[in-house]
Write a protein that holds these residues in place. Structure first.
Motif, PDB file in Angstrom:
ATOM      1  N   TYR A   1      40.691 -24.615  -4.015  1.00 28.11           N
ATOM      2  CA  TYR A   1      42.191 -25.447  -3.641  1.00 28.11           C
ATOM      3  C   TYR A   1      41.248 -26.860  -3.268  1.00 28.11           C
ATOM      4  N   ALA A   2      40.344 -26.798  -3.180  1.00 28.99           N
ATOM      5  CA  ALA A   2      39.710 -28.639  -3.201  1.00 28.99           C
ATOM      6  C   ALA A   2      37.916 -28.806  -3.240  1.00 28.99           C
ATOM      7  N   THR A   3      37.540 -29.172  -3.355  1.00 28.17           N
ATOM      8  CA  THR A   3      36.150 -29.458  -3.290  1.00 28.17           C
ATOM      9  C   THR A   3      35.470 -30.656  -2.541  1.00 28.17           C
ATOM     10  N   ALA A   4      34.350 -31.099  -2.078  1.00 29.94           N
ATOM     11  CA  ALA A   4      34.123 -31.719  -0.766  1.00 29.94           C
ATOM     12  C   ALA A   4      32.613 -31.688  -0.899  1.00 29.94           C
ATOM     13  N   SER A   5      32.527 -33.012  -0.433  1.00 29.48           N
ATOM     14  CA  SER A   5      30.362 -33.450  -0.025  1.00 29.48           C
ATOM     15  C   SER A   5      30.409 -33.695   1.409  1.00 29.48           C
ATOM     16  N   THR A   6      29.913 -33.203   2.606  1.00 27.41           N
ATOM     17  CA  THR A   6      29.195 -33.871   3.467  1.00 27.41           C
ATOM     18  C   THR A   6      27.181 -34.273   3.796  1.00 27.41           C
ATOM     19  N   VAL A   7      27.121 -35.598   3.995  1.00 24.84           N
ATOM     20  CA  VAL A   7      26.079 -36.246   3.904  1.00 24.84           C
ATOM     21  C   VAL A   7      25.555 -35.877   5.405  1.00 24.84           C
TER      22      VAL A   7
ATOM     23  N   GLU B   1      32.786 -21.863  -0.794  1.00 25.98           N
ATOM     24  CA  GLU B   1      31.368 -21.776  -1.108  1.00 25.98           C
ATOM     25  C   GLU B   1      30.101 -23.110  -0.564  1.00 25.98           C
ATOM     26  N   MET B   2      29.327 -22.294  -0.530  1.00 24.60           N
ATOM     27  CA  MET B   2      28.317 -24.317  -0.339  1.00 24.60           C
ATOM     28  C   MET B   2      26.803 -24.274  -0.959  1.00 24.60           C
ATOM     29  N   TRP B   3      26.156 -25.470  -0.938  1.00 22.68           N
ATOM     30  CA  TRP B   3      25.012 -25.627  -1.727  1.00 22.68           C
ATOM     31  C   TRP B   3      24.951 -26.505  -1.082  1.00 22.68           C
ATOM     32  N   VAL B   4      23.215 -27.062  -1.220  1.00 21.71           N
ATOM     33  CA  VAL B   4      22.583 -28.172  -1.351  1.00 21.71           C
ATOM     34  C   VAL B   4      22.975 -28.912  -2.918  1.00 21.71           C
ATOM     35  N   SER B   5      22.813 -30.113  -2.463  1.00 24.55           N
ATOM     36  CA  SER B   5      23.033 -30.991  -3.672  1.00 24.55           C
ATOM     37  C   SER B   5      22.529 -32.164  -3.837  1.00 24.55           C
ATOM     38  N   ASP B   6      22.022 -32.750  -2.548  1.00 26.73           N
ATOM     39  CA  ASP B   6      20.929 -33.574  -2.447  1.00 26.73           C
ATOM     40  C   ASP B   6      20.056 -33.954  -0.814  1.00 26.73           C
ATOM     41  N   LEU B   7      18.663 -33.755  -1.438  1.00 23.23           N
ATOM     42  CA  LEU B   7      17.916 -32.865   0.149  1.00 23.23           C
ATOM     43  C   LEU B   7      17.255 -34.749   0.240  1.00 23.23           C
ATOM     44  N   GLN B   8      17.097 -35.107   0.726  1.00 22.01           N
ATOM     45  CA  GLN B   8      16.233 -35.939   0.766  1.00 22.01           C
ATOM     46  C   GLN B   8      14.812 -36.243   2.506  1.00 22.01           C
TER      47      GLN B   8
ATOM     48  N   ALA C   1      22.405 -33.560   1.388  1.00 20.30           N
ATOM     49  CA  ALA C   1      23.904 -33.482   1.447  1.00 20.30           C
ATOM     50  C   ALA C   1      24.404 -31.811   0.397  1.00 20.30           C
ATOM     51  N   VAL C   2      25.568 -31.558   1.367  1.00 20.26           N
ATOM     52  CA  VAL C   2      26.416 -30.352   1.466  1.00 20.26           C
ATOM     53  C   VAL C   2      27.580 -30.595   0.327  1.00 20.26           C
TER      54      VAL C   2
ATOM     55  N   VAL D   1      18.762 -25.897  -2.829  1.00 16.50           N
ATOM     56  CA  VAL D   1      19.032 -26.805  -3.460  1.00 16.50           C
ATOM     57  C   VAL D   1      19.679 -26.583  -5.072  1.00 16.50           C
ATOM     58  N   GLU D   2      21.150 -26.876  -5.792  1.00 15.64           N
ATOM     59  CA  GLU D   2      21.571 -26.998  -6.653  1.00 15.64           C
ATOM     60  C   GLU D   2      22.471 -28.365  -7.055  1.00 15.64           C
TER      61      GLU D   2
END
Length: 140
Positions: free
Chosen positions: A101-107, A77-84, A89-90, A133-134
């Motif tokens: 099992y894991a949490t992650a982030s990709t910029v 499950e994914m969402w946008v956590s930061d939008l510049q 950042a997803v 965005v969330e």
């Protein structure tokens, strides 16, 4: 706001010598989910974000539980956590129902491969990402 969900198959080759999904496989899982998500930006012509160019700036993964091979896919499950203006950042949760099992982030940053320089998000890209965005939930 909306979240995107991707059901990712677990392949036998994803396992390491200890019988759990290897950390490198997690990066592939996140990439598959991210491509599935972003491709929806321009489904009639292919993805605009990748077509116009983008690069991964950073990955972060926090492993919570061991994931082992099975026939059922794992949900990402994914969402946008930061939008510049020049980055997005997803954040992700790799899970089954209540088991994380894991949490992650990709910029990611939009990039012009023709000039070899970063670029700003287009209005179309910004509008697409704004729907997802969330506030970050600790994945970063």
């Amino acid at each position: 706001m909306a979240r995107h969900s991707y059901l990712c198959p677990i392949r036998w080759a994803d396992m390491d010598v200890y019988g759990i999904v290897n950390n490198v496989a997690y990066l592939r899982y996140l990439e598959e989910a991210r491509v599935d998500f972003i491709f929806r930006m321009a489904p009639t012509e292919g993805d605009a974000f990748f077509r116009d160019g983008s690069v991964v700036v950073e990955h972060r993964i926090r492993y919570r539980r061991q994931l082992v091979h099975r026939h059922a896919p794992v949900e990402i499950e994914m969402w946008v956590s930061d939008l510049q203006s020049a980055t997005v950042a997803v954040d992700y949760v790799v899970k089954d129902d209540d088991t994380v099992y894991a949490t992650a982030s990709t910029v990611m940053a939009p990039f012009d491969y023709g000039t070899g320089r970063p670029r700003r998000l287009t209005d179309e890209e910004t509008r697409f990402f704004e729907k997802y965005v969330e506030a970050a939930l600790g994945a970063r």
